[in-house]
Design a protein around this motif. Structure first.
Motif, PDB file in Angstrom:
ATOM      1  N   MET A 258       0.808  -1.209   0.000  1.00  0.00           N
ATOM      2  CA  MET A 258       0.000   0.000   0.000  1.00  0.00           C
ATOM      3  C   MET A 258       0.847   1.269   0.000  1.00  0.00           C
ATOM      4  O   MET A 258       0.365   2.344  -0.349  1.00  0.00           O
ATOM      5  CB  MET A 258      -0.936   0.011   1.218  1.00  0.00           C
ATOM      6  CG  MET A 258      -1.916  -1.157   1.263  1.00  0.00           C
ATOM      7  SD  MET A 258      -2.957  -1.234  -0.220  1.00  0.00           S
ATOM      8  CE  MET A 258      -3.881   0.281  -0.035  1.00  0.00           C
ATOM      9  N   ASP A 259       2.102   1.122   0.381  1.00  0.00           N
ATOM     10  CA  ASP A 259       3.005   2.273   0.454  1.00  0.00           C
ATOM     11  C   ASP A 259       4.100   2.181  -0.605  1.00  0.00           C
ATOM     12  O   ASP A 259       5.175   2.753  -0.448  1.00  0.00           O
ATOM     13  CB  ASP A 259       3.630   2.354   1.852  1.00  0.00           C
ATOM     14  CG  ASP A 259       4.355   3.673   2.077  1.00  0.00           C
ATOM     15  OD1 ASP A 259       3.913   4.692   1.508  1.00  0.00           O
ATOM     16  OD2 ASP A 259       5.384   3.674   2.787  1.00  0.00           O
ATOM     17  N   CYS A 260       3.811   1.471  -1.674  1.00  0.00           N
ATOM     18  CA  CYS A 260       4.811   1.301  -2.735  1.00  0.00           C
ATOM     19  C   CYS A 260       4.987   2.626  -3.484  1.00  0.00           C
ATOM     20  O   CYS A 260       4.004   3.246  -3.904  1.00  0.00           O
ATOM     21  CB  CYS A 260       4.370   0.208  -3.705  1.00  0.00           C
ATOM     22  SG  CYS A 260       5.534  -0.068  -5.061  1.00  0.00           S
ATOM     23  N   PRO A 261       6.213   3.079  -3.703  1.00  0.00           N
ATOM     24  CA  PRO A 261       6.439   4.350  -4.396  1.00  0.00           C
ATOM     25  C   PRO A 261       6.389   4.236  -5.913  1.00  0.00           C
ATOM     26  O   PRO A 261       6.758   5.193  -6.609  1.00  0.00           O
ATOM     27  CB  PRO A 261       7.839   4.751  -3.924  1.00  0.00           C
ATOM     28  CG  PRO A 261       8.537   3.452  -3.717  1.00  0.00           C
ATOM     29  CD  PRO A 261       7.479   2.514  -3.187  1.00  0.00           C
ATOM     30  N   ILE A 262       5.949   3.100  -6.425  1.00  0.00           N
ATOM     31  CA  ILE A 262       5.783   2.931  -7.872  1.00  0.00           C
ATOM     32  C   ILE A 262       4.328   2.601  -8.144  1.00  0.00           C
ATOM     33  O   ILE A 262       3.787   1.627  -7.616  1.00  0.00           O
ATOM     34  CB  ILE A 262       6.671   1.802  -8.434  1.00  0.00           C
ATOM     35  CG1 ILE A 262       8.147   2.059  -8.126  1.00  0.00           C
ATOM     36  CG2 ILE A 262       6.472   1.669  -9.946  1.00  0.00           C
ATOM     37  CD1 ILE A 262       9.061   0.906  -8.535  1.00  0.00           C
ATOM     38  N   ARG A 263       3.687   3.395  -8.978  1.00  0.00           N
ATOM     39  CA  ARG A 263       2.305   3.160  -9.371  1.00  0.00           C
ATOM     40  C   ARG A 263       2.219   3.121 -10.889  1.00  0.00           C
ATOM     41  O   ARG A 263       2.774   3.978 -11.574  1.00  0.00           O
ATOM     42  CB  ARG A 263       1.390   4.274  -8.848  1.00  0.00           C
ATOM     43  CG  ARG A 263       1.171   4.252  -7.343  1.00  0.00           C
ATOM     44  CD  ARG A 263       0.204   3.130  -6.954  1.00  0.00           C
ATOM     45  NE  ARG A 263      -0.178   3.210  -5.547  1.00  0.00           N
ATOM     46  CZ  ARG A 263       0.457   2.609  -4.561  1.00  0.00           C
ATOM     47  NH1 ARG A 263       1.546   1.903  -4.831  1.00  0.00           N
ATOM     48  NH2 ARG A 263       0.037   2.720  -3.312  1.00  0.00           N
TER      49      ARG A 263
END
Length: 324
Positions: A258-263
């Motif tokens: 949920m806190d991944c810096p890649i979307r």
């Protein structure tokens, strides 16, 4: 100084901090030393390599062609170009990855590619230092094709303002897109990388698009229904998306889904065969990606008008139709 044998151009001088700068052969490219110790760049075979032309990383026109001007203004930095925020976001992700995996070389690695004279290279080095960019690899092609260098770096994505070079890269199986200087650019996240893709002709093959162009919308829907359980073949940027997914999983493995810096985002008008679909600009305006890829200029221009940095992927049937 101009090379005709495909080697990169070499030059050296002092950057704005008084440290030495150099341009060397593309196989050994290095950035000048800096006052503070920085981590070494990863080996190309371990990294997700993004090759960016100087003309899209910085706004270099119109004065870029005047050598005397560049020499006289080498300590004046270029302003950020359309790829600037994207590159800064890559660096933000690298910072997080190094915190989680200090010994890993699975990182983004940015290579700056330019045709410019070596004296312009000095101004580029000073600009990179001014903007605090972490770019350790440079490639000055001397006007020659960049393809050999892109392959040597195991390039995952090539961004350029030169559509002919982008087409050449795509023909060689290298993910590539054309970027354009635009007046309006929305503010984007400084801590989370957001990348948006079109479907047909970008992530997937243009098989369905060809059916639509040749036989119309009814045949397109018939084809989709008949092949609904068969995956589409890959498109030119599928490999780049997979590379992003590999880095995403490194965050997931640390419990940071949920806190991944890649979307990543799929933005498509597929239900109406993309060319007949609704404009994508309003949706992209809400997503605010650092970069958006589409094979149709209609969508690229529409997104750019609303402030999204949009890139053209000149691939497949859409390009043949556009040329008529």
């Amino acid at each position: 100084m101009n090379l005709s044998n495909g080697k990169t151009l070499a030059a050296s001088g002092q950057n704005r901090n008084g440290t030495s700068g150099s341009w060397e052969d593309a196989g050994r490219v290095v950035k000048p030393s800096t006052p503070t110790r920085k981590p070494q760049p990863p080996k190309p075979e371990n990294a997700v390599t993004i090759a960016v032309s100087s003309r899209v990383l910085f706004n270099m026109e119109p004065e870029q062609q005047y050598l005397k001007y560049q020499v006289e203004h080498e300590n004046e930095p270029f302003s950020p170009g359309p790829a600037f925020s994207f590159v800064k976001a890559l660096e933000a992700v690298n910072t997080r990855l190094r915190e989680l995996y200090p010994q890993s070389e699975e990182l983004f690695d940015v290579v700056l590619v330019t045709n410019n004279h070596a004296h312009v290279g000095l101004r580029l080095i000073n600009t990179i230092n001014h903007h605090h960019l972490f770019i350790e690899r440079f490639c000055m092609t001397g006007g020659n094709s960049p393809i050999g260098y892109l392959k040597a770096y195991h390039t995952n994505l090539y961004l350029s303002a030169d559509s002919a070079k982008v087409r050449e890269a795509l023909e060689e199986g290298i993910a590539a897109a054309t970027m354009f200087t635009q007046e309006k650019m929305k503010e984007v996240s400084e801590s989370q990388l957001r990348v948006a893709f079109d479907g047909d002709g970008v992530l997937f093959s243009d098989e369905s698009e060809r059916i639509f162009k040749a036989h119309g919308l009814d045949k397109f829907f018939e084809h989709e229904k008949a092949h609904e359980n068969k995956p589409l073949d890959h498109g030119p940027l599928k490999g780049f998306l997979e590379a992003l997914g590999k880095l995403q999983r490194k965050f997931f493995d640390k419990g940071l889904r949920m806190d991944c810096p890649i979307r990543t985002y799929l933005v498509t008008a597929r239900s109406a065969a993309s060319s007949a679909g609704a404009p994508k600009g309003p949706m992209l305006e809400k997503i605010r990606p650092h970069i958006f890829f589409d094979d149709q200029m209609f969508h690229v221009e529409g997104a750019a008008e609303l402030g999204t940095v949009a890139c053209h992927v000149p691939y497949g049937i859409a390009q043949k139709v556009a040329k008529k």
